[in-house]
Motif scaffolding. Structure first.
Motif, PDB file in Angstrom:
ATOM      1  N   THR A 266     -11.216   9.939 -15.845  1.00  0.00           N
ATOM      2  CA  THR A 266     -10.379   9.880 -14.615  1.00  0.00           C
ATOM      3  C   THR A 266     -11.027   8.884 -13.515  1.00  0.00           C
ATOM      4  OG1 THR A 266      -9.232  11.884 -15.032  1.00  0.00           O
ATOM      5  CG2 THR A 266      -9.298  11.105 -12.743  1.00  0.00           C
ATOM      6  N   VAL A 267     -10.475   8.453 -13.296  1.00  0.00           N
ATOM      7  CA  VAL A 267     -11.149   7.157 -12.155  1.00  0.00           C
ATOM      8  C   VAL A 267     -10.274   7.251 -10.912  1.00  0.00           C
ATOM      9  CG1 VAL A 267     -11.791   4.706 -11.561  1.00  0.00           C
ATOM     10  CG2 VAL A 267     -11.995   5.485 -13.980  1.00  0.00           C
ATOM     11  N   LYS A 268     -10.896   7.494  -9.685  1.00  0.00           N
ATOM     12  CA  LYS A 268     -10.103   7.637  -8.421  1.00  0.00           C
ATOM     13  C   LYS A 268     -10.930   6.495  -7.556  1.00  0.00           C
ATOM     14  CE  LYS A 268      -8.763  12.190  -8.777  1.00  0.00           C
ATOM     15  NZ  LYS A 268      -8.366  13.664  -8.128  1.00  0.00           N
ATOM     16  N   GLU A 269      -9.971   5.847  -6.694  1.00  0.00           N
ATOM     17  CA  GLU A 269     -10.679   4.898  -5.629  1.00  0.00           C
ATOM     18  C   GLU A 269      -9.531   4.732  -4.926  1.00  0.00           C
ATOM     19  OE1 GLU A 269     -13.317   2.359  -3.890  1.00  0.00           O
ATOM     20  OE2 GLU A 269     -13.547   4.031  -5.201  1.00  0.00           O
ATOM     21  N   ALA A 270      -9.686   4.350  -3.556  1.00  0.00           N
ATOM     22  CA  ALA A 270      -8.890   4.176  -2.195  1.00  0.00           C
ATOM     23  C   ALA A 270      -9.555   3.081  -1.349  1.00  0.00           C
ATOM     24  CB  ALA A 270      -8.688   5.648  -1.370  1.00  0.00           C
ATOM     25  N   VAL A 271      -8.578   2.320  -0.829  1.00  0.00           N
ATOM     26  CA  VAL A 271      -9.000   1.066   0.028  1.00  0.00           C
ATOM     27  C   VAL A 271      -8.208   1.115   1.177  1.00  0.00           C
ATOM     28  CG1 VAL A 271     -10.053  -0.458  -1.745  1.00  0.00           C
ATOM     29  CG2 VAL A 271      -7.877  -0.491  -1.129  1.00  0.00           C
ATOM     30  N   ASP A 272      -8.746   0.936   2.284  1.00  0.00           N
ATOM     31  CA  ASP A 272      -7.874   0.985   3.440  1.00  0.00           C
ATOM     32  C   ASP A 272      -7.464  -0.680   3.621  1.00  0.00           C
ATOM     33  OD1 ASP A 272      -7.773   3.670   3.832  1.00  0.00           O
ATOM     34  OD2 ASP A 272      -9.428   3.706   5.294  1.00  0.00           O
ATOM     35  N   VAL A 273      -6.294  -1.220   3.776  1.00  0.00           N
ATOM     36  CA  VAL A 273      -6.103  -2.576   3.886  1.00  0.00           C
ATOM     37  C   VAL A 273      -5.383  -2.806   5.200  1.00  0.00           C
ATOM     38  CG1 VAL A 273      -5.776  -3.090   1.490  1.00  0.00           C
ATOM     39  CG2 VAL A 273      -3.924  -2.099   2.770  1.00  0.00           C
ATOM     40  N   GLN A 274      -5.788  -3.793   5.923  1.00  0.00           N
ATOM     41  CA  GLN A 274      -5.216  -4.385   7.042  1.00  0.00           C
ATOM     42  C   GLN A 274      -3.920  -4.950   6.984  1.00  0.00           C
ATOM     43  OE1 GLN A 274      -8.145  -5.938   9.554  1.00  0.00           O
ATOM     44  NE2 GLN A 274      -6.723  -6.624  11.150  1.00  0.00           N
ATOM     45  N   VAL A 275      -2.789  -4.154   6.508  1.00  0.00           N
ATOM     46  CA  VAL A 275      -1.545  -4.730   6.426  1.00  0.00           C
ATOM     47  C   VAL A 275      -0.283  -3.527   6.678  1.00  0.00           C
ATOM     48  CG1 VAL A 275      -2.121  -6.606   5.041  1.00  0.00           C
ATOM     49  CG2 VAL A 275      -1.115  -4.712   3.867  1.00  0.00           C
ATOM     50  N   PRO A 276       0.695  -3.703   7.006  1.00  0.00           N
ATOM     51  CA  PRO A 276       1.470  -2.464   7.190  1.00  0.00           C
ATOM     52  C   PRO A 276       2.109  -1.797   5.747  1.00  0.00           C
ATOM     53  CG  PRO A 276       2.221  -4.429   8.319  1.00  0.00           C
ATOM     54  CD  PRO A 276       1.308  -4.970   7.644  1.00  0.00           C
ATOM     55  N   LEU A 277       2.454  -0.795   5.786  1.00  0.00           N
ATOM     56  CA  LEU A 277       2.569   0.010   4.634  1.00  0.00           C
ATOM     57  C   LEU A 277       3.666  -0.916   3.763  1.00  0.00           C
ATOM     58  CD1 LEU A 277       2.689   2.749   2.731  1.00  0.00           C
ATOM     59  CD2 LEU A 277       4.593   3.314   4.370  1.00  0.00           C
ATOM     60  N   ARG A 278       4.462  -1.259   4.184  1.00  0.00           N
ATOM     61  CA  ARG A 278       5.529  -1.922   3.186  1.00  0.00           C
ATOM     62  C   ARG A 278       5.059  -3.168   2.669  1.00  0.00           C
ATOM     63  NH1 ARG A 278      11.905  -2.633   3.736  1.00  0.00           N
ATOM     64  NH2 ARG A 278      12.222  -4.092   2.140  1.00  0.00           N
ATOM     65  N   THR A 279       4.236  -3.922   3.405  1.00  0.00           N
ATOM     66  CA  THR A 279       3.475  -5.294   2.865  1.00  0.00           C
ATOM     67  C   THR A 279       2.742  -4.611   1.529  1.00  0.00           C
ATOM     68  OG1 THR A 279       3.535  -6.264   4.968  1.00  0.00           O
ATOM     69  CG2 THR A 279       2.012  -6.981   3.330  1.00  0.00           C
ATOM     70  N   ALA A 280       1.797  -3.574   1.746  1.00  0.00           N
ATOM     71  CA  ALA A 280       0.887  -3.200   0.540  1.00  0.00           C
ATOM     72  C   ALA A 280       1.799  -2.587  -0.473  1.00  0.00           C
ATOM     73  CB  ALA A 280      -0.001  -2.015   1.270  1.00  0.00           C
ATOM     74  N   TYR A 281       2.938  -2.117  -0.186  1.00  0.00           N
ATOM     75  CA  TYR A 281       3.650  -1.490  -1.408  1.00  0.00           C
ATOM     76  C   TYR A 281       4.292  -2.682  -2.165  1.00  0.00           C
ATOM     77  CZ  TYR A 281       7.408   0.763  -4.017  1.00  0.00           C
ATOM     78  OH  TYR A 281       8.189   1.122  -5.076  1.00  0.00           O
ATOM     79  N   ASP A 282       4.984  -3.514  -1.145  1.00  0.00           N
ATOM     80  CA  ASP A 282       5.631  -4.735  -1.918  1.00  0.00           C
ATOM     81  C   ASP A 282       5.037  -5.404  -2.764  1.00  0.00           C
ATOM     82  OD1 ASP A 282       7.987  -3.791  -0.742  1.00  0.00           O
ATOM     83  OD2 ASP A 282       8.211  -5.474   0.728  1.00  0.00           O
ATOM     84  N   GLN A 283       3.585  -5.732  -2.164  1.00  0.00           N
ATOM     85  CA  GLN A 283       2.727  -6.535  -2.922  1.00  0.00           C
ATOM     86  C   GLN A 283       2.193  -5.935  -4.491  1.00  0.00           C
ATOM     87  OE1 GLN A 283       1.347  -9.863  -2.366  1.00  0.00           O
ATOM     88  NE2 GLN A 283       1.066  -9.505  -4.716  1.00  0.00           N
ATOM     89  N   TRP A 284       2.069  -4.646  -4.362  1.00  0.00           N
ATOM     90  CA  TRP A 284       1.795  -4.054  -5.753  1.00  0.00           C
ATOM     91  C   TRP A 284       2.712  -3.828  -6.476  1.00  0.00           C
ATOM     92  CZ3 TRP A 284      -3.506  -1.957  -6.190  1.00  0.00           C
ATOM     93  CH2 TRP A 284      -3.550  -1.481  -7.568  1.00  0.00           C
TER      94      TRP A 284
END
Length: 158
Positions: free
Chosen positions: A3-21
């Motif tokens: 199991t691998v877990k990683e989190a990053v905080d990105v400087q974009v709005p929630l919708r932008t991060a989700y849409d890009q993914w």
């Protein structure tokens, strides 16, 4: 299974991060070892990877997807066994936490050795840092897929 877990905080709005993914075919731009991802339909992707000289092709199936919240997938068929989820958390109007959790079952001597040495963990952490750099530099795709996939939907194994 590792199991691998990683989190990053990105400087974009929630919708932008989700849409890009949800733009899976752009993953090779920030995922090391990923040569190609072809989106077959709303639920399925075909991956071509080359990691440590081992080339693999496999399919993944999205089993749960809720816009601006999460995407959960699993591999289907083939030698590659993995499952995971990515979650999106709004921190404020311009910052989002992206948290990835993956369960990977290495196959073959080379992959098992790489896993024992922490290569898979380091690769995923690097991919998340590169995603942060990519989305903050590029600004993200505004045409992400906003559909909902639920466990138990037709075609879903759960």
């Amino acid at each position: 299974m590792s199991t691998v877990k990683e989190a990053v905080d990105v400087q974009v709005p929630l919708r932008t991060a989700y849409d890009q993914w949800t733009q899976f075919e752009e993953f090779p731009n920030f995922m090391e070892g990923v040569e190609e991802v072809r989106q077959l339909d709303d639920r399925h992707n075909h991956w071509t990877t080359s990691i440590g000289g081992v080339r693999r092709e496999f399919d993944t199936e999205i089993v749960d997807q809720l816009p601006d919240d999460r995407i959960t997938w699993r591999s289907v068929g083939g030698d590659t066994r993995q499952r995971g989820s990515v979650r999106f958390e709004r921190l404020d109007d311009t910052h989002t936490r992206v948290e990835l959790t993956m369960d990977v079952e290495p196959t073959g001597v080379a992959e098992k050795g790489a896993d024992a040495l922490g290569v898979i963990d380091r690769r995923v952490k690097g991919d998340m840092r590169r995603f942060k750099d990519y989305i903050e530099r590029e600004g993200g795709d505004t045409a992400g897929w906003r559909g909902r996939i639920r466990p138990g939907d037709p075609g879903s194994p759960l």
